[in-house]
Design a protein around this motif. Sequence first.
Motif, PDB file in Angstrom:
ATOM      1  N   HIS A 284       0.827  -1.223   0.000  1.00  0.00           N
ATOM      2  CA  HIS A 284       0.000   0.000   0.000  1.00  0.00           C
ATOM      3  C   HIS A 284       0.857   1.268   0.000  1.00  0.00           C
ATOM      4  N   MET A 285       2.168   1.117   0.163  1.00  0.00           N
ATOM      5  CA  MET A 285       3.033   2.296   0.109  1.00  0.00           C
ATOM      6  C   MET A 285       3.549   2.539  -1.312  1.00  0.00           C
ATOM      7  N   SER A 286       3.028   1.798  -2.280  1.00  0.00           N
ATOM      8  CA  SER A 286       3.463   1.985  -3.667  1.00  0.00           C
ATOM      9  C   SER A 286       2.361   2.551  -4.554  1.00  0.00           C
ATOM     10  N   ALA A 287       1.392   3.263  -3.958  1.00  0.00           N
ATOM     11  CA  ALA A 287       0.341   3.865  -4.782  1.00  0.00           C
ATOM     12  C   ALA A 287       0.839   5.127  -5.487  1.00  0.00           C
ATOM     13  N   ASP A 288       2.054   5.584  -5.133  1.00  0.00           N
ATOM     14  CA  ASP A 288       2.633   6.739  -5.829  1.00  0.00           C
ATOM     15  C   ASP A 288       4.052   6.437  -6.307  1.00  0.00           C
ATOM     16  N   ASN A 289       4.329   5.167  -6.556  1.00  0.00           N
ATOM     17  CA  ASN A 289       5.662   4.811  -7.055  1.00  0.00           C
ATOM     18  C   ASN A 289       5.637   3.387  -7.594  1.00  0.00           C
ATOM     19  N   ILE A 290       6.759   2.991  -8.208  1.00  0.00           N
ATOM     20  CA  ILE A 290       6.887   1.605  -8.643  1.00  0.00           C
ATOM     21  C   ILE A 290       7.877   0.933  -7.697  1.00  0.00           C
ATOM     22  N   ILE A 291       7.396   0.010  -6.907  1.00  0.00           N
ATOM     23  CA  ILE A 291       8.186  -0.764  -5.946  1.00  0.00           C
ATOM     24  C   ILE A 291       8.763   0.075  -4.806  1.00  0.00           C
ATOM     25  N   HIS A 292       9.513   1.146  -5.106  1.00  0.00           N
ATOM     26  CA  HIS A 292      10.017   1.959  -3.990  1.00  0.00           C
ATOM     27  C   HIS A 292       9.928   3.451  -4.294  1.00  0.00           C
ATOM     28  N   LYS A 303      -4.995   1.895  -7.336  1.00  0.00           N
ATOM     29  CA  LYS A 303      -3.957   0.935  -6.941  1.00  0.00           C
ATOM     30  C   LYS A 303      -4.031   0.701  -5.432  1.00  0.00           C
ATOM     31  N   LEU A 304      -4.189   1.780  -4.693  1.00  0.00           N
ATOM     32  CA  LEU A 304      -4.260   1.689  -3.233  1.00  0.00           C
ATOM     33  C   LEU A 304      -5.450   0.830  -2.802  1.00  0.00           C
ATOM     34  N   LYS A 305      -6.591   1.076  -3.414  1.00  0.00           N
ATOM     35  CA  LYS A 305      -7.806   0.334  -3.049  1.00  0.00           C
ATOM     36  C   LYS A 305      -7.653  -1.157  -3.335  1.00  0.00           C
ATOM     37  N   ARG A 306      -7.048  -1.459  -4.483  1.00  0.00           N
ATOM     38  CA  ARG A 306      -6.839  -2.878  -4.834  1.00  0.00           C
ATOM     39  C   ARG A 306      -6.008  -3.589  -3.770  1.00  0.00           C
ATOM     40  N   VAL A 307      -4.944  -2.923  -3.351  1.00  0.00           N
ATOM     41  CA  VAL A 307      -4.060  -3.525  -2.349  1.00  0.00           C
ATOM     42  C   VAL A 307      -4.808  -3.750  -1.035  1.00  0.00           C
ATOM     43  N   TYR A 308      -5.499  -2.725  -0.561  1.00  0.00           N
ATOM     44  CA  TYR A 308      -6.220  -2.868   0.705  1.00  0.00           C
ATOM     45  C   TYR A 308      -7.272  -3.971   0.611  1.00  0.00           C
ATOM     46  N   ALA A 319      -5.829 -14.458   9.614  1.00  0.00           N
ATOM     47  CA  ALA A 319      -4.612 -13.815  10.112  1.00  0.00           C
ATOM     48  C   ALA A 319      -4.907 -12.344  10.355  1.00  0.00           C
ATOM     49  N   TRP A 320      -3.937 -11.647  10.901  1.00  0.00           N
ATOM     50  CA  TRP A 320      -4.187 -10.280  11.377  1.00  0.00           C
ATOM     51  C   TRP A 320      -3.338  -9.271  10.629  1.00  0.00           C
ATOM     52  N   ASN A 321      -3.949  -8.146  10.237  1.00  0.00           N
ATOM     53  CA  ASN A 321      -3.238  -7.093   9.516  1.00  0.00           C
ATOM     54  C   ASN A 321      -2.520  -6.129  10.465  1.00  0.00           C
ATOM     55  N   ALA A 322      -1.365  -5.642  10.037  1.00  0.00           N
ATOM     56  CA  ALA A 322      -0.706  -4.502  10.692  1.00  0.00           C
ATOM     57  C   ALA A 322      -0.978  -3.301   9.795  1.00  0.00           C
ATOM     58  N   LEU A 323      -1.576  -2.240  10.361  1.00  0.00           N
ATOM     59  CA  LEU A 323      -1.989  -1.089   9.557  1.00  0.00           C
ATOM     60  C   LEU A 323      -1.064   0.099   9.822  1.00  0.00           C
ATOM     61  N   TYR A 324      -0.502   0.672   8.767  1.00  0.00           N
ATOM     62  CA  TYR A 324       0.316   1.887   8.951  1.00  0.00           C
ATOM     63  C   TYR A 324       0.312   2.706   7.678  1.00  0.00           C
ATOM     64  N   LEU A 325       0.566   3.990   7.827  1.00  0.00           N
ATOM     65  CA  LEU A 325       0.762   4.871   6.668  1.00  0.00           C
ATOM     66  C   LEU A 325       2.106   5.585   6.736  1.00  0.00           C
ATOM     67  N   GLU A 326       2.641   5.681   7.949  1.00  0.00           N
ATOM     68  CA  GLU A 326       3.909   6.382   8.128  1.00  0.00           C
ATOM     69  C   GLU A 326       4.813   5.556   9.030  1.00  0.00           C
ATOM     70  N   ASN A 327       6.099   5.740   8.853  1.00  0.00           N
ATOM     71  CA  ASN A 327       7.099   5.309   9.831  1.00  0.00           C
ATOM     72  C   ASN A 327       8.379   6.070   9.518  1.00  0.00           C
ATOM     73  N   HIS A 328       9.476   5.676  10.148  1.00  0.00           N
ATOM     74  CA  HIS A 328      10.729   6.411   9.965  1.00  0.00           C
ATOM     75  C   HIS A 328      11.343   6.227   8.583  1.00  0.00           C
ATOM     76  N   ASP A 329      10.790   5.333   7.767  1.00  0.00           N
ATOM     77  CA  ASP A 329      11.307   5.113   6.413  1.00  0.00           C
ATOM     78  C   ASP A 329      10.443   5.770   5.341  1.00  0.00           C
ATOM     79  N   GLN A 330       9.289   6.265   5.733  1.00  0.00           N
ATOM     80  CA  GLN A 330       8.323   6.760   4.751  1.00  0.00           C
ATOM     81  C   GLN A 330       8.137   8.267   4.872  1.00  0.00           C
TER      82      GLN A 330
END
Length: 555
Positions: A284-292, A303-308, A319-330
């Motif tokens: 879900h972190m690739s809705a504005d890029n290709i791979i990275h 693209k984002l909706k498809r992934v979610y 199984a259980w999802n981990a949900l995030y939009l930000e971290n120290h790498d993003q």
Amino acid sequence: MQGKQWYKDIAVYQIWPRSFCDGNGDGIGDLTGVLSKLDYIKDLGVDAIWFSPLYPSPNADYGYDIADYKDISPDYGTLEQFKTVIDEAHKRGLKIIMDLVINHTSDRHKWFLESKKGDDNPYHDYYFWRKGKKGAKKPPNNWRSVFQGGAWEYDKNLDEYYLHIFAKEQVDLNMDNPKVREEVKSILRFWLDLGVDGFREDVITYISKKEGLPNGFPLPVGTGMEHFTNGPHLREYLEEFRAVLDEYDCFTVGEAPMMTPKTALKFIKEDDKQVLNMMFHFQHMSADNIIHNWMRTPFNPAKLKRVYNRWQTKLYGKAWNALYLENHDQPRIISRYGSEKYRVESGKMLATMYICQSGTPFIYQGQEIGMLNANIEHIEDYVDVSTLNNYQMFKKFHLPEKFIMSLCKYASRDNARTPVQWTAEKNAGFTTADKPWFAVNPNYREINVAAAEADPNSILHYYRKLLRFRKENPIVRYGDFELLKTAAPVFAYRRRYEGKTLLVINSFSANEQDFRAPYDFNMHAADLVLSNYDTAPLVHNGFVMRPYECRVYLK
Ligand code: GLC
Ligand code: CA
């Protein structure tokens, strides 16, 4: 139905310690600073803190190059102080999660210093030392570093190369060596015995390398990652670690680049073979890029909706999802998927969009007040190793400086690493030192915690409300997920649980959008429980969505 473990009910706040809060006035965030903000964190409505690495580190990759796994960096305080942080957090009902970085150590770790001494040193086999090819002129294989450049570094004294998938100061551990796995288990016990409640496991899916370290796909696309992602013994090693973890009441979330739901289920499916409780995937972190992030494309909500949709439906009940939009790498999410112009609206919409899904939400420091990208103009002012290496690489291709800098402004991890903006005072109240270790974003006079506290319409107050709503309504955690058909920039989904229905509607557009609810959901008969505008007019069984509007209805 899957179990109701405590880690499913919690929300987690991530601290990147260097930039969180400076307690002793040396310009660097620290544990004294953390202690002073525990009540603030608790008030947000989270239940746990994940600390990015606090260990002693030469900081080639700001803590992700560890020089001692069983101590706290003097930059941040002492082990004694960390124990106090654990106790004070626990008193407030906050759990503590450590960052476990075991794919690699710092090149200054004593194991590596020993291993360099010779082939017969007992630590030599803790790492991947190999002879080069063509009389040492060429590295042992063609693998590439995630941070650009080759993945091998030559040591003249030994006439051998060592493997580093990240920076050359981050040396890959040889997990095939049983002694290394014993070290890992001893590290786990050390922190669990001290009282921590879980681990975020750094690039954990890289720890097993294909035997013989064969060449990967050739350049320009190849990196060798097919030989070290989800490698042959990964499951086995995680099972070994799990046996230790099982002795404690703790949980794990593994960082997993390139992960898909299908592969994730092999590790996180809730059966007796489960080896991790959840995974941080990147799709879900690739809705504005290709791979990275360095291969930028326009933001694509479809693209984002498809992934979610894939992750929510494929994991549901298993199984259980981990949900995030930000971290120290993003980079900051409002600057990417939202709008700086509609900062408050889009900040609230983004929060709603991901926290109302099924899973455990993670919130990164500053996200809760809507901090934005740093927009740093000159390469001299960046410090992140991956930014500097990418810059060099683009330079080699003779791309114009202006274009490269526009990419840095957009993709650099430094965007997320500016000091947290606490007040409108000097240095945003982050430090009393003259200069913080890294420049504060100049927008701190408007965007800061004090201002957000004072404004009842702030993003901060909205996060509190949203997290309280999640806590009080099991449907947010346990409901199923159905993606609704809408206009492309609108992301709407329906959740159902024990006779209740939740309708979550989000617009990613600065223009008006029409939304119409499904015929079997009467919006007039439902309660509007969350929204980011003062009014909520309906038109028939729908409404005209204003810029970045979001609404949540419960029936
Ligand atoms: C993970 C961390 C990142 C670090 C890398 C190497 O991706 O989140 O910050 O640079 O691993 O440890
Ligand atoms: Ca300090």
